[in-house]
Design an enzyme around this catalytic site. Sequence first.
Site, PDB file in Angstrom:
ATOM      1  N   GLU A  15     -10.579  14.122  13.089  1.00  0.00           N
ATOM      2  CA  GLU A  15     -10.277  15.562  13.069  1.00  0.00           C
ATOM      3  C   GLU A  15     -10.415  16.198  14.454  1.00  0.00           C
ATOM      4  OE1 GLU A  15     -11.911  17.561   9.403  1.00  0.00           O
ATOM      5  OE2 GLU A  15     -12.945  15.653   9.247  1.00  0.00           O
ATOM      6  N   SER A 150     -10.430  17.474   6.006  1.00  0.00           N
ATOM      7  CA  SER A 150      -9.051  17.862   6.346  1.00  0.00           C
ATOM      8  C   SER A 150      -7.993  17.077   5.572  1.00  0.00           C
ATOM      9  CB  SER A 150      -8.794  17.711   7.853  1.00  0.00           C
ATOM     10  OG  SER A 150      -9.596  18.603   8.559  1.00  0.00           O
ATOM     11  N   TYR A 216      -2.019  22.072   7.699  1.00  0.00           N
ATOM     12  CA  TYR A 216      -1.854  22.255   9.148  1.00  0.00           C
ATOM     13  C   TYR A 216      -0.405  22.314   9.641  1.00  0.00           C
ATOM     14  CZ  TYR A 216      -6.783  21.120   8.950  1.00  0.00           C
ATOM     15  OH  TYR A 216      -8.110  21.118   8.633  1.00  0.00           O
ATOM     16  N   ARG A 255     -17.568  26.602   3.331  1.00  0.00           N
ATOM     17  CA  ARG A 255     -16.475  26.861   2.387  1.00  0.00           C
ATOM     18  C   ARG A 255     -16.509  25.837   1.266  1.00  0.00           C
ATOM     19  NH1 ARG A 255     -11.917  25.390   5.068  1.00  0.00           N
ATOM     20  NH2 ARG A 255     -11.315  24.209   3.237  1.00  0.00           N
ATOM     21  N   ASP A 257     -14.213  24.314  -1.993  1.00  0.00           N
ATOM     22  CA  ASP A 257     -12.879  24.255  -2.593  1.00  0.00           C
ATOM     23  C   ASP A 257     -12.989  23.926  -4.078  1.00  0.00           C
ATOM     24  OD1 ASP A 257     -11.890  24.649  -0.036  1.00  0.00           O
ATOM     25  OD2 ASP A 257     -11.624  22.513   0.355  1.00  0.00           O
ATOM     26  N   GLU A 270     -14.920  19.965  -3.101  1.00  0.00           N
ATOM     27  CA  GLU A 270     -15.799  19.539  -2.001  1.00  0.00           C
ATOM     28  C   GLU A 270     -16.301  20.754  -1.237  1.00  0.00           C
ATOM     29  OE1 GLU A 270     -13.222  18.256   1.704  1.00  0.00           O
ATOM     30  OE2 GLU A 270     -12.606  17.109  -0.033  1.00  0.00           O
ATOM     31  N   ASN A 272     -17.340  22.280   2.721  1.00  0.00           N
ATOM     32  CA  ASN A 272     -17.048  22.137   4.150  1.00  0.00           C
ATOM     33  C   ASN A 272     -18.134  22.893   4.905  1.00  0.00           C
ATOM     34  OD1 ASN A 272     -15.917  22.354   6.725  1.00  0.00           O
ATOM     35  ND2 ASN A 272     -13.854  22.340   5.917  1.00  0.00           N
ATOM     36  N   GLY A 276     -13.027  25.287   9.593  1.00  0.00           N
ATOM     37  CA  GLY A 276     -12.132  25.546  10.716  1.00  0.00           C
ATOM     38  C   GLY A 276     -12.133  27.005  11.119  1.00  0.00           C
TER      39      GLY A 276
END
Length: 310
Positions: A15, A150, A216, A255, A257, A270, A272, A276
């Site tokens: 990443e 990611s 992305y 974060r 999800d 999951e 984070n 980002g």
Amino acid sequence: MNKKIAVLLGGTSSEREISIKSGYAVLNSLLKSGLNAYPIDTRDYSIMKLKQEGFDKVYISLHGYGGEDGSIQGVLQYLNIPYTGSGIMSSSISIDKFRTKLLWKSRGLLTAPDIYISKKKNIASIYPLIVKKTLKLGFPVLIKPNNQGSSIGITLVSCLDQLKNAIKIAFSYDNNILIEKFIKGKEYTISILGEKVLPSIHISTKNNFYDYDAKYMSSSTQYSCPSGLNILQETELQKIAILAWNTLGCSGCGRIDVILDNENKFWLLEVNTIPGMTNRSLVPMSAQNMGISFDKLVLLILNMNDQNLL
């Protein structure tokens, strides 16, 4: 005295590119706020030098291995330099999808049924068993590296013919992988800032799931904040998110999800721990909805976690 801040970015994980984008967005914001900040690419720099070079604080913008897995946090703890984000243990657990899910299940939180496979085993010899267990899960399934972010190395598999190759791809990124039941539904992400849960974001993509391309590359991915959930659903999701976050002992900003299935149940995907901070990133979008600008968000994150030294 104007403190000297290191923004750790780049690194050596898969990443790296995203980390550089995030790191420079953070760096430019800190400079704009008049702070004494410097970019430090951990690929080319020994972080043991941070102390001797007079750095007082670290903003971690590293994603994946070497940044999000507790290793850099351990070195910074040893150097006695405050850093942003979660501590050593919560970072190392959170990057491990399988162990994260075990802890969540222990608290009664919903997470997709899965099969955990280690490269230590002879995959050819246990392949018939893998097939049997996968058929029991039922297609479609997601094959994913256990310790990647990611959506790197993830394949959606809808039939047995695709299984072997998807396993091979996942193993090229990690020594441990998950075969996970694909939960059909709407995808949401919810950001946490300190003790505060920010408004959820609904993610809609034309791809089969929110993969690397959707995150992305694709211009067709849409993000809605407010997410369109009713008040009861939003409240329920906030409770689930904070329980999931606290179960892992996370701190700072992160974060989570989730998927909302067709029966209106939230399934955790999951967490984070170093989200980002690029122009496509979701934590800044959610903060903006609360009236928190990007520059203010960066300062809040920077000044939130001095307790990492306690």
